[in-house]
Write an enzyme that holds these catalytic residues in place. Structure first.
Site, PDB file in Angstrom:
ATOM      1  N   LYS A  66     -77.294 -41.668  -5.838  1.00  0.00           N
ATOM      2  CA  LYS A  66     -76.576 -40.897  -5.341  1.00  0.00           C
ATOM      3  C   LYS A  66     -75.593 -40.440  -4.785  1.00  0.00           C
ATOM      4  O   LYS A  66     -75.256 -39.568  -3.849  1.00  0.00           O
ATOM      5  CB  LYS A  66     -77.116 -40.847  -3.889  1.00  0.00           C
ATOM      6  CG  LYS A  66     -79.007 -41.064  -3.630  1.00  0.00           C
ATOM      7  CD  LYS A  66     -79.889 -40.266  -5.070  1.00  0.00           C
ATOM      8  CE  LYS A  66     -80.127 -38.924  -5.253  1.00  0.00           C
ATOM      9  NZ  LYS A  66     -79.897 -38.126  -6.361  1.00  0.00           N
ATOM     10  N   CYS A  67     -74.450 -40.775  -5.618  1.00  0.00           N
ATOM     11  CA  CYS A  67     -72.777 -39.822  -6.001  1.00  0.00           C
ATOM     12  C   CYS A  67     -73.092 -39.157  -6.785  1.00  0.00           C
ATOM     13  O   CYS A  67     -71.590 -38.978  -7.109  1.00  0.00           O
ATOM     14  CB  CYS A  67     -72.001 -41.453  -5.689  1.00  0.00           C
ATOM     15  SG  CYS A  67     -71.829 -42.392  -4.037  1.00  0.00           S
ATOM     16  N   TRP A  71     -74.961 -36.424 -13.666  1.00  0.00           N
ATOM     17  CA  TRP A  71     -74.176 -35.221 -13.614  1.00  0.00           C
ATOM     18  C   TRP A  71     -73.021 -35.769 -14.438  1.00  0.00           C
ATOM     19  O   TRP A  71     -72.947 -35.229 -15.865  1.00  0.00           O
ATOM     20  CB  TRP A  71     -73.015 -34.547 -12.699  1.00  0.00           C
ATOM     21  CG  TRP A  71     -72.545 -33.545 -12.313  1.00  0.00           C
ATOM     22  CD1 TRP A  71     -72.773 -32.469 -13.340  1.00  0.00           C
ATOM     23  CD2 TRP A  71     -71.478 -33.066 -11.492  1.00  0.00           C
ATOM     24  NE1 TRP A  71     -71.590 -31.295 -13.113  1.00  0.00           N
ATOM     25  CE2 TRP A  71     -71.444 -31.760 -12.275  1.00  0.00           C
ATOM     26  CE3 TRP A  71     -71.424 -33.386 -10.344  1.00  0.00           C
ATOM     27  CZ2 TRP A  71     -70.300 -30.946 -11.982  1.00  0.00           C
ATOM     28  CZ3 TRP A  71     -69.816 -32.666 -10.020  1.00  0.00           C
ATOM     29  CH2 TRP A  71     -69.216 -31.278 -10.393  1.00  0.00           C
ATOM     30  N   HIS A 119     -75.542 -48.781 -11.275  1.00  0.00           N
ATOM     31  CA  HIS A 119     -74.913 -48.288  -9.402  1.00  0.00           C
ATOM     32  C   HIS A 119     -74.534 -49.721  -9.447  1.00  0.00           C
ATOM     33  O   HIS A 119     -74.015 -49.523  -8.151  1.00  0.00           O
ATOM     34  CB  HIS A 119     -76.494 -48.054  -9.139  1.00  0.00           C
ATOM     35  CG  HIS A 119     -76.987 -46.714  -9.643  1.00  0.00           C
ATOM     36  ND1 HIS A 119     -76.476 -45.454  -9.540  1.00  0.00           N
ATOM     37  CD2 HIS A 119     -78.008 -46.463  -9.374  1.00  0.00           C
ATOM     38  CE1 HIS A 119     -77.106 -44.820  -9.603  1.00  0.00           C
ATOM     39  NE2 HIS A 119     -77.746 -44.800  -9.610  1.00  0.00           N
ATOM     40  N   SER A 149     -77.870 -36.990   1.135  1.00  0.00           N
ATOM     41  CA  SER A 149     -78.524 -37.420  -0.400  1.00  0.00           C
ATOM     42  C   SER A 149     -79.481 -38.263  -0.872  1.00  0.00           C
ATOM     43  O   SER A 149     -81.024 -37.768  -1.458  1.00  0.00           O
ATOM     44  CB  SER A 149     -77.470 -37.214  -1.374  1.00  0.00           C
ATOM     45  OG  SER A 149     -77.858 -37.175  -3.117  1.00  0.00           O
ATOM     46  N   TYR A 204     -65.955 -37.650  -6.553  1.00  0.00           N
ATOM     47  CA  TYR A 204     -67.147 -36.341  -6.682  1.00  0.00           C
ATOM     48  C   TYR A 204     -66.905 -35.526  -6.931  1.00  0.00           C
ATOM     49  O   TYR A 204     -66.875 -34.467  -6.995  1.00  0.00           O
ATOM     50  CB  TYR A 204     -68.632 -36.740  -5.760  1.00  0.00           C
ATOM     51  CG  TYR A 204     -69.500 -35.831  -6.224  1.00  0.00           C
ATOM     52  CD1 TYR A 204     -70.246 -35.032  -7.107  1.00  0.00           C
ATOM     53  CD2 TYR A 204     -69.521 -34.438  -5.001  1.00  0.00           C
ATOM     54  CE1 TYR A 204     -72.048 -34.404  -7.366  1.00  0.00           C
ATOM     55  CE2 TYR A 204     -70.104 -33.424  -5.233  1.00  0.00           C
ATOM     56  CZ  TYR A 204     -72.003 -33.625  -6.322  1.00  0.00           C
ATOM     57  OH  TYR A 204     -72.088 -32.128  -6.045  1.00  0.00           O
ATOM     58  N   THR A 239     -71.818 -27.212 -15.035  1.00  0.00           N
ATOM     59  CA  THR A 239     -71.392 -26.922 -13.629  1.00  0.00           C
ATOM     60  C   THR A 239     -72.866 -27.164 -13.392  1.00  0.00           C
ATOM     61  O   THR A 239     -74.343 -27.304 -13.764  1.00  0.00           O
ATOM     62  CB  THR A 239     -70.727 -25.443 -13.649  1.00  0.00           C
ATOM     63  OG1 THR A 239     -72.700 -24.386 -14.312  1.00  0.00           O
ATOM     64  CG2 THR A 239     -70.320 -24.664 -14.328  1.00  0.00           C
ATOM     65  N   PHE A 240     -73.149 -27.844 -11.437  1.00  0.00           N
ATOM     66  CA  PHE A 240     -74.400 -28.516 -11.339  1.00  0.00           C
ATOM     67  C   PHE A 240     -75.102 -27.190 -11.306  1.00  0.00           C
ATOM     68  O   PHE A 240     -76.304 -27.668 -11.952  1.00  0.00           O
ATOM     69  CB  PHE A 240     -73.814 -28.546 -10.103  1.00  0.00           C
ATOM     70  CG  PHE A 240     -74.593 -29.327  -8.918  1.00  0.00           C
ATOM     71  CD1 PHE A 240     -74.927 -30.802  -9.179  1.00  0.00           C
ATOM     72  CD2 PHE A 240     -75.868 -28.383  -8.346  1.00  0.00           C
ATOM     73  CE1 PHE A 240     -76.043 -31.785  -8.817  1.00  0.00           C
ATOM     74  CE2 PHE A 240     -76.434 -29.566  -8.112  1.00  0.00           C
ATOM     75  CZ  PHE A 240     -76.506 -31.034  -8.521  1.00  0.00           C
ATOM     76  N   GLN A 241     -74.793 -25.859 -11.571  1.00  0.00           N
ATOM     77  CA  GLN A 241     -76.276 -25.316 -11.632  1.00  0.00           C
ATOM     78  C   GLN A 241     -76.653 -25.042 -13.108  1.00  0.00           C
ATOM     79  O   GLN A 241     -77.560 -25.095 -13.261  1.00  0.00           O
ATOM     80  CB  GLN A 241     -75.338 -23.438 -11.211  1.00  0.00           C
ATOM     81  CG  GLN A 241     -76.676 -22.398 -10.979  1.00  0.00           C
ATOM     82  CD  GLN A 241     -78.035 -22.843 -10.205  1.00  0.00           C
ATOM     83  OE1 GLN A 241     -78.002 -23.826  -8.772  1.00  0.00           O
ATOM     84  NE2 GLN A 241     -79.032 -22.814 -11.164  1.00  0.00           N
TER      85      GLN A 241
END
Length: 304
Positions: A66-67, A71, A119, A149, A204, A239-241
């Site tokens: 969850k870091c 992405w 991980h 998160s 991040y 982009t995250f979106q």
């Protein structure tokens, strides 16, 4: 290509289905003292992993869970697609420690450059990664946002057992009784190797702050030479979106949960003053004065 993507999503769904009916206690098993989720990991797979033969041009992407490594996987896949003109194809679960033992035989058929995500802590990585001098990119997020998160992931995936409250989860997180163990143990170990050859540790929050510059730096680290126009195009798609909008296509039903908000400072919505003080004290003991501690900019991102 579409069939490979469908098979990959099917593998994710199978892993989630294994959680059905499990209690939180039954979700984890211990291997060499670290807890892992039974839904995606097994003793047999860990034993087989020791024989994974890494390649020099493998792109090893590491993060505590969850870091933001999912992405990073998307961005790295785009490096390959844009500069090598080939699409990374794998129907396997994206993390080398996840899946069934015979996956490593199938991974031999994946063309270079491969993405090896994990991980795992430094000491648990296959020795061939170091022997063959594969490059390792390690991603960290500030520990407070990481904990929040992780909590939301457990709560939002209906098939995954969850703690009854944030208070309960926070206690488990601080004691390393969550999947893949302690954030702070992970950080302390990687800090010892922050200056190792072929290793780069990134944050991040830096990705969020200047994505094009980060894309350029990451690409150069792995030996890619994208043009300025390609860097801008990759950053635009990353982009995250943009990644979240395609998450259901790339990761199935769990996609919108893996890419939930992507904001910095979400911890302020959950942390109590006592929890703030507890984590501040833990950070001070484990990471204050270290090179990784400085990179994390704890006073900037983790102070109310």
């Amino acid at each position: 290509m579409a069939e490979d993507k469908k098979t990959f999503v099917d593998e994710i769904n199978k892993a989630l289905a294994k959680s059905e009916g499990l209690t939180l206690k039954d979700l984890l098993f211990s291997y060499h003292g670290t807890p892992y989720p039974v839904t995606v990991c097994s003793v047999e797979t860990f034993q087989a992993l020791e024989n994974l033969e890494a390649r020099r041009d493998d792109m090893v992407l590491v993060s505590y869970t969850k870091c933001g490594v999912n992405w990073l996987i998307q961005i790295s896949s785009d490096f390959i697609f844009t500069t090598v003109q080939s699409k990374p194809v794998s129907a396997e679960l994206p993390f080398i420690e996840c899946g069934v033992p015979d996956k490593y035989q199938r991974m031999k058929q994946i063309p270079s450059p491969r993405i090896l995500a994990t991980h795992l802590n430094y000491d648990c990585l296959p020795k061939s990664i170091f022997k063959n001098k594969a490059k390792i990119l390690v991603l960290f997020q500030n520990p407070k946002d990481t904990a929040v998160s992780f909590f939301h992931f457990h709560n939002n995936v209906s098939s995954v057992p969850s703690d009854s409250s944030w208070v309960e989860f926070f206690s488990e997180f601080m004691n390393g009784k969550v999947g893949w163990g302690s954030y702070f143990d992970h950080a302390v170990t990687w800090n010892k190797h922050i200056a190792d050859e072929n290793t780069m540790i990134i944050i991040y929050e830096d990705l969020k702050e200047d994505l094009p510059a980060s894309v350029k730096q990451r690409a150069e680290f792995f030996g890619f030479s994208p043009t300025a126009e390609q860097i801008q195009a990759i950053a635009h798609r990353a982009t995250f979106q943009a990644v979240k909008d395609k998450a259901e296509e790339t990761h199935g039903a769990v996609g919108s949960i893996l890419f939930r908000r992507g904001v910095v400072g979400d911890w302020k919505n959950l942390f109590s003053e006592a929890q703030n003080q507890e984590m501040d004290a833990k950070f001070k003991v484990c990471l204050e004065g270290t090179k990784l501690g400085a990179k994390l900019k704890y006073d900037v991102y983790c102070k109310a």
